[in-house]
Design a protein around this motif. Structure first.
Motif, mmCIF file in Angstrom:
data_model
loop_
_atom_site.group_PDB
_atom_site.id
_atom_site.type_symbol
_atom_site.label_atom_id
_atom_site.label_comp_id
_atom_site.label_asym_id
_atom_site.label_seq_id
_atom_site.Cartn_x
_atom_site.Cartn_y
_atom_site.Cartn_z
ATOM 1 N N PHE A 246 -2.530 -16.802 -12.095
ATOM 2 C CA PHE A 246 -2.760 -18.011 -11.307
ATOM 3 C C PHE A 246 -3.251 -17.672 -9.900
ATOM 4 C CE2 PHE A 246 -1.417 -21.769 -8.832
ATOM 5 C CZ PHE A 246 -2.010 -22.769 -9.594
ATOM 6 N N LEU A 247 -2.630 -16.675 -9.286
ATOM 7 C CA LEU A 247 -2.953 -16.311 -7.916
ATOM 8 C C LEU A 247 -4.397 -15.858 -7.739
ATOM 9 C CD1 LEU A 247 0.285 -14.351 -6.913
ATOM 10 C CD2 LEU A 247 -0.470 -16.529 -5.949
ATOM 11 N N VAL A 248 -5.003 -15.255 -8.766
ATOM 12 C CA VAL A 248 -6.369 -14.747 -8.608
ATOM 13 C C VAL A 248 -7.364 -15.860 -8.301
ATOM 14 C CG1 VAL A 248 -6.010 -12.729 -10.078
ATOM 15 C CG2 VAL A 248 -6.867 -14.845 -11.100
ATOM 16 N N GLN A 249 -6.946 -17.117 -8.501
ATOM 17 C CA GLN A 249 -7.805 -18.252 -8.171
ATOM 18 C C GLN A 249 -7.666 -18.683 -6.710
ATOM 19 O OE1 GLN A 249 -7.826 -21.240 -11.767
ATOM 20 N NE2 GLN A 249 -5.725 -20.538 -11.440
ATOM 21 N N LYS A 262 7.378 -11.368 -3.031
ATOM 22 C CA LYS A 262 6.402 -10.813 -2.102
ATOM 23 C C LYS A 262 5.916 -11.897 -1.140
ATOM 24 C CE LYS A 262 6.276 -6.761 -4.175
ATOM 25 N NZ LYS A 262 6.822 -5.546 -3.535
ATOM 26 N N PRO A 263 5.269 -11.486 -0.046
ATOM 27 C CA PRO A 263 4.788 -12.464 0.936
ATOM 28 C C PRO A 263 3.749 -13.438 0.389
ATOM 29 C CG PRO A 263 4.852 -10.259 1.895
ATOM 30 C CD PRO A 263 5.102 -10.101 0.433
ATOM 31 N N TYR A 264 3.069 -13.077 -0.704
ATOM 32 C CA TYR A 264 2.069 -13.973 -1.283
ATOM 33 C C TYR A 264 2.688 -14.985 -2.244
ATOM 34 C CZ TYR A 264 2.398 -10.165 -4.709
ATOM 35 O OH TYR A 264 2.862 -9.208 -5.589
ATOM 36 N N MET A 265 3.996 -14.969 -2.386
ATOM 37 C CA MET A 265 4.721 -15.956 -3.189
ATOM 38 C C MET A 265 5.545 -16.839 -2.265
ATOM 39 S SD MET A 265 6.488 -13.477 -6.019
ATOM 40 C CE MET A 265 5.589 -12.224 -6.926
ATOM 41 N N VAL A 266 5.903 -18.028 -2.757
ATOM 42 C CA VAL A 266 6.892 -18.873 -2.094
ATOM 43 C C VAL A 266 8.128 -18.828 -2.984
ATOM 44 C CG1 VAL A 266 7.468 -21.170 -1.249
ATOM 45 C CG2 VAL A 266 5.099 -20.342 -1.110
ATOM 46 N N ILE A 292 -2.245 -14.240 0.017
ATOM 47 C CA ILE A 292 -2.786 -14.318 -1.341
ATOM 48 C C ILE A 292 -4.138 -13.619 -1.409
ATOM 49 C CG2 ILE A 292 -3.659 -15.869 -3.137
ATOM 50 C CD1 ILE A 292 -1.524 -17.900 -2.210
ATOM 51 N N GLY A 293 -4.981 -13.880 -0.411
ATOM 52 C CA GLY A 293 -6.310 -13.269 -0.382
ATOM 53 C C GLY A 293 -6.257 -11.751 -0.340
ATOM 54 N N LYS A 297 -7.346 -8.764 -3.511
ATOM 55 C CA LYS A 297 -8.233 -7.609 -3.341
ATOM 56 C C LYS A 297 -7.699 -6.392 -4.073
ATOM 57 C CE LYS A 297 -9.932 -9.012 1.229
ATOM 58 N NZ LYS A 297 -9.951 -8.665 2.679
ATOM 59 N N GLN A 298 -6.385 -6.276 -4.146
ATOM 60 C CA GLN A 298 -5.761 -5.156 -4.828
ATOM 61 C C GLN A 298 -5.491 -5.443 -6.305
ATOM 62 O OE1 GLN A 298 -5.203 -2.076 -3.461
ATOM 63 N NE2 GLN A 298 -6.413 -2.974 -1.796
ATOM 64 N N LEU A 299 -5.167 -6.695 -6.601
ATOM 65 C CA LEU A 299 -4.795 -7.073 -7.960
ATOM 66 C C LEU A 299 -5.991 -7.160 -8.896
ATOM 67 C CD1 LEU A 299 -2.509 -8.257 -9.879
ATOM 68 C CD2 LEU A 299 -3.338 -10.506 -9.134
ATOM 69 N N HIS A 300 -6.985 -7.975 -8.501
ATOM 70 C CA HIS A 300 -8.138 -8.244 -9.370
ATOM 71 C C HIS A 300 -9.279 -8.771 -8.498
ATOM 72 C CE1 HIS A 300 -10.614 -10.139 -12.536
ATOM 73 N NE2 HIS A 300 -9.991 -9.325 -13.365
ATOM 74 N N PRO A 301 -10.047 -7.865 -7.894
ATOM 75 C CA PRO A 301 -11.084 -8.295 -6.953
ATOM 76 C C PRO A 301 -12.336 -8.873 -7.609
ATOM 77 C CG PRO A 301 -11.110 -5.916 -7.180
ATOM 78 C CD PRO A 301 -9.939 -6.401 -7.988
#
Length: 349
Positions: A246-249, A262-266, A292-293, A297-301
């Protein structure tokens, strides 16, 4: 003409591999499916998809490569064994306390990784073991998210859509803990709800949530979660690799009792904070959006929808001898004996 085999054991593997199948067909190749175990349903196969029902049929088909979204594959199947993963690294630990995503089971010749955060660990493992290659390709499964070919489900888009997903693990699932809150919020009509659970979710929990179905909440049973990901504005989840999908969007995910927030989650730990956390995430606060951005970059750029092509290109390099290894893959007699026993195949030709 190249021939490729898809070796699957779960229904969600259909959606994982079909973008790859489309690219193979576009290139003039041939695809066959092999369904293993009692947790995968042949009824999900489409009319134009070829299925092989025996090991002898696989031998006769003689694939150049075997694509596997799971953890194991029989050594005695022909072809280069390619790991394409059934999800992202969600940080889950196995019984020994190790990250299962990086568990090397002596089955694969090539790992097609999704992004830098998994590529580097696998490259280190490749140096250590010496018998497999690692190529960063992006995840073929997500190709439809970045193209116009994905059909979205019908829903009320006059308001924000919450997609609730949950894993089945008793220690990790959010479903039983958040039921009363979801029940309360869904009746208000403030948001549109889509609910989709892991296929191994206990039936009594599934029935609980099905009882909430209304004009504001839809329980979805599907082998393809991608259209739901594309439609939703925010995800509610726990500890599952679907969060990363979901986050890759560049959309926010709210997690309940995530094992490694992690900081990119709530993330939150008290059920009564659900509405507050969803409202916060839907405001797209700057700090969260930036986190998230950076994570993407590290997860799925890759956002070009071309990961399937990169996977096939990597496989072709192995087949042509352009990617080589230092050692021979271990025979692993015990695992392959178990696989032969499960498949009831005892020919050694």
């Amino acid at each position: 003409m190249r021939k490729y085999l898809f070796f699957i054991s779960q229904n969600y593997s259909y959606a994982i591999l079909r973008p790859l199948q489309q690219e193979i067909w576009r290139r003039g190749g041939e695809v066959a499916w092999f369904l293993w175990g009692n947790e995968v349903d042949a009824n999900y196969l489409k009319e134009d998809e070829q299925v092989l029902k025996s090991v002898d049929a696989v031998k006769a088909f003689n694939p150049d490569a075997v694509f596997v979204p799971g953890n194991t594959v029989p050594r005695f199947f022909p072809g280069v064994k390619v790991a394409v993963f059934h999800g992202f690294n969600a940080g889950k630990l196995n019984r020994r306390g190790n990250n299962d995503h990086f568990n090397i089971r002596q089955c694969f010749d090539l790992y097609c990784t999704q992004g830098p955060d998994t590529t580097e660990p696998f490259k280190q493992l490749a140096k250590q073991h010496g018998y497999f290659n690692v190529v960063e390709t992006g995840w073929p499964t997500l190709d439809p998210l970045f193209t116009d070919t994905l059909t979205e489900p019908t829903a009320n888009k006059s308001k924000k859509t919450v997609l609730m997903c949950s894993t089945f693990s008793r220690n990790l699932t959010c479903a039983p803990h958040l039921f009363e809150q979801v029940k309360k919020l869904s009746t208000t009509g403030k948001w549109q709800w889509l609910v989709q659970f892991h296929p191994k979710m206990p039936k009594h929990i599934v029935e609980q949530y099905k009882s909430l179905e209304s004009e504001h909440l839809q329980f979805v049973e599907t082998d393809n979660v991608l259209p739901l990901l594309k439609q939703a504005d925010v995800m509610l989840c726990d500890t599952s690799s679907v969060i990363q999908m979901f986050l890759v969007q560049n959309k926010p995910a709210v997690t309940f009792n995530n094992i490694d927030p992690k900081p990119y989650m709530v993330n939150f730990t008290e059920p009564n904070l659900l509405e507050e956390q969803l409202s916060y995430a839907l405001q797209s606060p700057r700090d969260l959006t930036q986190q998230i951005g950076e994570y993407i970059k590290q997860l799925h750029p890759y956002r070009d929808g071309q990961s399937s092509g990169r996977v096939l290109d990597a496989v072709e390099k192995v087949l042509l001898g352009e990617l080589t290894v230092e050692k021979t893959k271990p025979l692993n007699f015990i695992r392959n004996f178990k696989l032969r026993k499960k498949l009831k195949y005892w020919k050694f030709n």
